[in-house]
Write an enzyme that holds these catalytic residues in place. Sequence first.
Site, PDB file in Angstrom:
ATOM      1  N   SER A  50       0.856  -1.182   0.000  1.00 35.65           N
ATOM      2  CA  SER A  50       0.000   0.000   0.000  1.00 35.65           C
ATOM      3  C   SER A  50       0.892   1.232   0.000  1.00 35.65           C
ATOM      4  O   SER A  50       2.023   1.175   0.491  1.00 35.65           O
ATOM      5  CB  SER A  50      -0.886   0.031   1.246  1.00 35.65           C
ATOM      6  OG  SER A  50      -1.540   1.279   1.374  1.00 35.65           O
ATOM      7  N   TYR A  63      -1.943  -0.590  10.153  1.00 38.07           N
ATOM      8  CA  TYR A  63      -2.005  -0.869   8.715  1.00 38.07           C
ATOM      9  C   TYR A  63      -0.715  -0.416   8.030  1.00 38.07           C
ATOM     10  O   TYR A  63      -0.109  -1.170   7.262  1.00 38.07           O
ATOM     11  CB  TYR A  63      -3.222  -0.169   8.111  1.00 38.07           C
ATOM     12  CG  TYR A  63      -3.445  -0.495   6.659  1.00 38.07           C
ATOM     13  CD1 TYR A  63      -4.069  -1.678   6.286  1.00 38.07           C
ATOM     14  CD2 TYR A  63      -3.032   0.379   5.660  1.00 38.07           C
ATOM     15  CE1 TYR A  63      -4.273  -1.991   4.956  1.00 38.07           C
ATOM     16  CE2 TYR A  63      -3.233   0.077   4.321  1.00 38.07           C
ATOM     17  CZ  TYR A  63      -3.854  -1.099   3.966  1.00 38.07           C
ATOM     18  OH  TYR A  63      -4.050  -1.405   2.657  1.00 38.07           O
ATOM     19  N   ALA A  64      -0.277   0.811   8.320  1.00 34.75           N
ATOM     20  CA  ALA A  64       0.934   1.338   7.692  1.00 34.75           C
ATOM     21  C   ALA A  64       2.162   0.512   8.081  1.00 34.75           C
ATOM     22  O   ALA A  64       3.021   0.231   7.242  1.00 34.75           O
ATOM     23  CB  ALA A  64       1.125   2.803   8.065  1.00 34.75           C
ATOM     24  N   LYS A  67       2.004  -2.809   6.152  1.00 41.29           N
ATOM     25  CA  LYS A  67       2.307  -2.649   4.722  1.00 41.29           C
ATOM     26  C   LYS A  67       3.770  -2.287   4.492  1.00 41.29           C
ATOM     27  O   LYS A  67       4.363  -2.705   3.496  1.00 41.29           O
ATOM     28  CB  LYS A  67       1.362  -1.631   4.088  1.00 41.29           C
ATOM     29  CG  LYS A  67      -0.082  -2.131   4.030  1.00 41.29           C
ATOM     30  CD  LYS A  67      -0.190  -3.471   3.294  1.00 41.29           C
ATOM     31  CE  LYS A  67      -1.634  -3.912   3.130  1.00 41.29           C
ATOM     32  NZ  LYS A  67      -1.781  -5.082   2.263  1.00 41.29           N
TER      33      LYS A  67
END
Length: 159
Positions: A50, A63-64, A67
Amino acid sequence: ELARIDVGADRALVLQQRQIDFAVAHVDAVRGRSLGFLRAGQGAVVNIASVLGLSVSKGTIAYATAKAGVIQMTKTLGLELAFKGVRVNAIAPGWFVTDINREYLEGAGKGLTRDIPVGRFGQDGDLDGALLLLASDAGSYMAGTTVVCDGGQVVAIRG
């Protein structure tokens, strides 16, 4: 009162840890698939990362982080497996409307398109070119690379 804040923070960290644990399970699955290609002496693994693995925004810590881990795993496996005929690369999409975020992006999040130079969210088929490149012989000289497919979002990120 301080205890309530700490408990709230602990709960948030537990939720974030669950997201990271899920991502680690994905990493293990990719490694397993890569070993299958390794036995065959050829193959192409295309991970989905992402743009949040390259740049971050508020409220995306788990999430970061996950990813970014996918991107680093891609680089590492790309380095370690290329000489054996297995290419490992990734695609880092920007905003795409999916079942998970459709309600938000078609409602309150619609204005996010102002920060995407092409002026829209990704659509079905927008990742096809990158995927075909990385999975086919056209990408035979690519290893450990992450292709960004985001309508110019990353180059325009304000911070």
